[in-house]
Design a protein around this motif. Structure first.
Motif, short mmCIF file in Angstrom:
data_model
loop_
_atom_site.label_atom_id
_atom_site.label_comp_id
_atom_site.label_asym_id
_atom_site.label_seq_id
_atom_site.Cartn_x
_atom_site.Cartn_y
_atom_site.Cartn_z
N ILE B 11 -7.32 4.28 4.66
CA ILE B 11 -6.82 2.93 4.36
C ILE B 11 -7.81 1.85 4.83
O ILE B 11 -8.00 0.84 4.15
CB ILE B 11 -5.43 2.71 5.04
CG1 ILE B 11 -4.37 3.62 4.40
CG2 ILE B 11 -4.99 1.26 4.98
CD1 ILE B 11 -3.89 3.23 3.03
N GLU B 12 -8.46 2.10 5.96
CA GLU B 12 -9.35 1.05 6.49
C GLU B 12 -10.55 0.78 5.59
O GLU B 12 -11.22 -0.24 5.74
CB GLU B 12 -9.82 1.40 7.91
CG GLU B 12 -10.77 2.59 7.98
CD GLU B 12 -10.24 3.70 8.86
OE1 GLU B 12 -9.02 3.97 8.78
OE2 GLU B 12 -11.02 4.29 9.61
N LEU B 14 -10.22 0.57 2.24
CA LEU B 14 -9.74 0.01 0.96
C LEU B 14 -10.39 -1.32 0.62
O LEU B 14 -10.79 -1.56 -0.51
CB LEU B 14 -8.22 -0.19 1.01
CG LEU B 14 -7.35 1.02 0.75
CD1 LEU B 14 -5.90 0.61 0.67
CD2 LEU B 14 -7.77 1.71 -0.52
N GLU B 15 -10.46 -2.19 1.63
CA GLU B 15 -10.97 -3.54 1.35
C GLU B 15 -12.41 -3.52 0.89
O GLU B 15 -12.80 -4.31 0.03
CB GLU B 15 -10.80 -4.44 2.58
CG GLU B 15 -9.40 -5.02 2.65
CD GLU B 15 -9.23 -6.03 3.77
OE1 GLU B 15 -8.06 -6.40 4.02
OE2 GLU B 15 -10.22 -6.42 4.42
N THR B 18 -12.23 -2.57 -2.83
CA THR B 18 -11.66 -3.62 -3.70
C THR B 18 -12.61 -4.81 -3.78
O THR B 18 -12.75 -5.43 -4.83
CB THR B 18 -10.25 -4.08 -3.25
OG1 THR B 18 -10.27 -4.37 -1.88
CG2 THR B 18 -9.21 -3.04 -3.52
N GLU B 39 -8.67 -5.90 -8.98
CA GLU B 39 -8.59 -5.54 -7.56
C GLU B 39 -7.25 -4.89 -7.23
O GLU B 39 -7.18 -3.92 -6.48
CB GLU B 39 -8.79 -6.79 -6.69
CG GLU B 39 -10.22 -7.32 -6.75
CD GLU B 39 -10.40 -8.64 -6.01
OE1 GLU B 39 -11.54 -8.98 -5.72
OE2 GLU B 39 -9.40 -9.33 -5.74
N LEU B 40 -6.20 -5.41 -7.83
CA LEU B 40 -4.87 -4.87 -7.56
C LEU B 40 -4.74 -3.44 -8.09
O LEU B 40 -4.29 -2.54 -7.36
CB LEU B 40 -3.81 -5.77 -8.21
CG LEU B 40 -2.35 -5.34 -8.03
CD1 LEU B 40 -1.98 -5.23 -6.55
CD2 LEU B 40 -1.40 -6.31 -8.72
N GLU B 43 -6.80 -1.19 -5.84
CA GLU B 43 -6.18 -1.02 -4.50
C GLU B 43 -5.01 -0.04 -4.57
O GLU B 43 -4.87 0.85 -3.73
CB GLU B 43 -5.69 -2.35 -3.93
CG GLU B 43 -5.03 -2.13 -2.56
CD GLU B 43 -4.36 -3.35 -1.93
OE1 GLU B 43 -4.89 -4.46 -2.04
OE2 GLU B 43 -3.29 -3.17 -1.31
N GLU B 44 -4.17 -0.20 -5.59
CA GLU B 44 -2.99 0.66 -5.70
C GLU B 44 -3.38 2.13 -5.90
O GLU B 44 -2.80 3.03 -5.30
CB GLU B 44 -2.09 0.20 -6.85
CG GLU B 44 -1.54 -1.21 -6.70
CD GLU B 44 -0.55 -1.39 -5.55
OE1 GLU B 44 -0.16 -0.39 -4.93
OE2 GLU B 44 -0.17 -2.55 -5.29
N ALA B 47 -4.84 3.48 -2.67
CA ALA B 47 -3.82 3.67 -1.63
C ALA B 47 -3.10 5.00 -1.85
O ALA B 47 -2.80 5.72 -0.90
CB ALA B 47 -2.83 2.51 -1.65
N ARG B 51 -3.04 8.11 0.83
CA ARG B 51 -1.77 8.62 1.36
C ARG B 51 -1.51 10.07 1.01
O ARG B 51 -0.99 10.82 1.82
CB ARG B 51 -0.61 7.80 0.81
CG ARG B 51 -0.49 6.47 1.44
CD ARG B 51 0.97 6.02 1.51
NE ARG B 51 0.98 4.65 1.97
CZ ARG B 51 0.81 3.61 1.15
NH1 ARG B 51 0.68 3.79 -0.14
NH2 ARG B 51 0.80 2.39 1.62
N GLY B 107 3.63 0.77 -6.82
CA GLY B 107 2.17 0.79 -6.99
C GLY B 107 1.76 1.28 -8.36
O GLY B 107 0.95 0.64 -9.05
#
Lengths: 112, 138
Positions: B11-12, B14-15, B18, B39-40, B43-44, B47, B51, B107
C-alpha cells in the motif's frame, strides 16, 4: 490530505482538503474515531477543498456514518465538486448521505 | 513513449504509481478531470493487488502504459499473484441505506465506470488487467 476541525455550537465542522485515497483515508477515519470517542456526535464534513476520493475514502466515510448511527449521531456533507461528486454519484453515496451545497446550509439544516 | 514502473505490492507504494500514471496522462495532454479518473482507476486496481494477490507471500505490481493512434491511454496492470479476474465480480448492491451498506465492491465498480474499455488476461502465470481511457467522452 489536510483535516481541519472547528466547532459551532455542538456541531463539529471537519474540513477535508487534498486527496483522500488508500493511504490518507485511514487517517480521516482515525481522526473521526477520536472525535466520536471524545463524545462528539454531530458533524458537518466539508469536502469543498477535496480534489480526489477513492473507494478507500468512501469506506472511511461510510464506516464513520455507521458508527455514528449506532450512537444516534448525525453526519452531513457539504461542498462536493468535480471528481468527488462524480464518485459519490457512481457509488450512489449521494442517496445515503445528506449533502448540502455549503457548510452554512448544512449547519442550519443540522440545527433543525 | 512507453511508460513502465514496477514496485513491491505494498500500500505504501500506491502513491508513487498513481503519481507516475497521472504525470504520464498529463504529458499526453489529458485534461485535469480525466487525469483524476486515470489515477482513480489505477489506485483501485493496485489496492486490490496489494490486498489480495499475494496472501502469505510477497510480490510486485507493475504498470505499463502507452497511447494508441487515437490518443487513448492503454494501461496494463500486472501482478504475478493468484489468478483474479475482476470482471467476474458482480456489482455491489447500491440500493441499501447506511446501516446495511457493505464496504466492499466499490473499488471494482469505480474502475468500470472510469474506463472506456477493460480487458483481463492470464499469461505466464500473471494477471494482466488492461484499462483503456480516452481523454474525453466516456
Amino acid at each position: 490530505m489536510e483535516i481541519k476541525t472547528k466547532k459551532e455550537g455542538d456541531i463539529v465542522i471537519v474540513s477535508v482538503s487534498g486527496r483522500m485515497g488508500e493511504i490518507s483515508a485511514p487517517e480521516f477515519e482515525e481522526r473521526m474515531k477520536e472525535l466520536i470517542g471524545g463524545g462528539e456526535t454531530r458533524f458537518v464534513i466539508d469536502l469543498e477543498g477535496l480534489e480526489y476520493i477513492s473507494s478507500a475514502g468512501l469506506r472511511a466515510l461510510l464506516a464513520t456514518a455507521q458508527s455514528l448511527k449506532e450512537k444516534n449521531g448525525q453526519i452531513f456533507l457539504s461542498g462536493l465538486t468535480g471528481a468527488v461528486r462524480e464518485v459519490f454519484e457512481i457509488s450512489q453515496f449521494v442517496s445515503i448521505f445528506k449533502i448540502f451545497d455549503s457548510v452554512e446550509t448544512a449547519v442550519v439544516e443540522s440545527d433543525l | 513513449m512507453i511508460g513502465r514502473i514496477k514496485l513491491p505490492a505494498k500500500i505504501e507504494h500506491l502513491e508513487s504509481i498513481t503519481r507516475f500514471i497521472g504525470d504520464y496522462a498529463r504529458d499526453e495532454g489529458f485534461c485535469k478531470s480525466r487525469i483524476l479518473n486515470v489515477e482513480l482507476a489505477v489506485e483501485e486496481a493496485l489496492a486490490n493487488i496489494c490486498r489480495y494477490a499475494y496472501t502469505g507471500t510477497v510480490g510486485d505490481m507493475e504498470i505499463k502504459c502507452k497511447t494508441d493512434d487515437t490518443r487513448r491511454l492503454i494501461i496494463d496492470i500486472i501482478d504475478a499473484g493468484k489468478p483474479f479476474n475482476m470482471l467476474t465480480i458482480s456489482e455491489p448492491d447500491l440500493s441499501t441505506e447506511i446501516a446495511e451498506r457493505k464496504l466492499g465492491g466499490l473499488g471494482t465498480l469505480l474502475i468500470r465506470k472510469m474506463v472506456d474499455d477493460i480487458h483481463y488476461s492470464r499469461r505466464d502465470n500473471k494477471n494482466i488487467l488492461t484499462l483503456i481511457l480516452g481523454d474525453r467522452g466516456k
